[in-house]
Every structure is written in structure tokens, then in C-alpha cells.
Design a protein around this motif. Structure first.
Motif: not given
Length: 124
Positions: A32-37, A45-49, A58-60
Motif C-alpha cells: 500500500n501507499c499512503m499519504g497526505w494531500v 490539490r497537491e501531494g505533501v508526503a 517522498n515529500y513535496a
């Protein structure tokens, strides 16, 4: 379907810190890949981490060195520690997931499952 419930948003002055939490059911999937947008008013919307089941993170560029993504596998919680907050970090923050895949080595995936957003407001 993956369920995500985010919490921890609020209002803080510039330079302050907040920690967002997200209860995620994606843990039951081995990959799985989980993150914050985030989405600021009038912006896309932009990916944050992001972080995956193998530990790829990964981080913005805009948050590198200030934000830290982590997860507690024992309780199925995803975190975003946000330090040195800036007014431009003001946005609605969403936790998101994509299962049966790893996170890309660079950038963010097209997440498929989303929680309700939690508001972060940073005043100058």
C-alpha cells in the motif's frame, strides 16, 4: 474499500507545530501507499508526503525539512508532523491511500481512497 479518518488540524501561528493523524484500514493490504494531500482555497490539490509498506518516503519540495510522515503499524495510524509552519501551509489536509501498489520513487501516486479533510490554518 479503504477507510481513512483524519484528525489533528487546527489553527496555529507561523513557526508553530501540528500533528495530523489518520486511522487507515489499508494496513490489511500487504502492499500500500499512503499519504497526505492538501488543497488551499483556489488551488489544486497537491501531494505533501507519502509512505509505503516498504518504507519508501517522498515529500513535496515545499515541506522538506519541516514535515515528517510516519506510521504506527501496531495501531494502523498514519501521522504527519508539521513543524515550522508557514501561512502558505494553510489548507485542507486529506489522508489518502492506494492499495496493491508501492509508492513511486519520486512524486506521488494517484490516490484512490480518501478521508475527509482536516483544516490547518497558519496565521502570520
Amino acid at each position: 474499500q479503504v477507510q481513512l479518518v483524519a484528525s489533528g488540524g487546527g489553527s496555529v501561528q507561523a513557526g508553530g507545530s501540528l500533528r495530523l493523524s489518520c486511522a487507515v484500514s489499508a494496513y490489511r493490504y500487504s502492499r500500500n501507499c499512503m499519504g497526505w494531500v492538501r488543497q488551499a482555497p483556489g488551488k489544486e490539490r497537491e501531494g505533501v508526503a507519502s509512505i509505503d509498506s516498504q518504507g519508501i518516503i517522498n515529500y513535496a519540495d515545499s515541506v522538506k525539512g519541516r514535515f515528517t510522515i510516519s506510521k504506527d503499524n501496531a495501531v494502523n495510524i498514519l501521522y504527519l508532523q508539521m513543524n515550522s509552519l508557514k501561512p502558505e501551509d494553510t489548507a485542507l489536509y486529506y489522508c489518502a491511500a492506494k492499495v496493491h501498489t508501492s509508492c513511486p520513487n519520486y512524486g506521488f501516486p494517484v490516490f484512490e481512497d480518501w478521508g475527509l479533510g482536516t483544516q490547518v490554518t497558519v496565521s502570520s
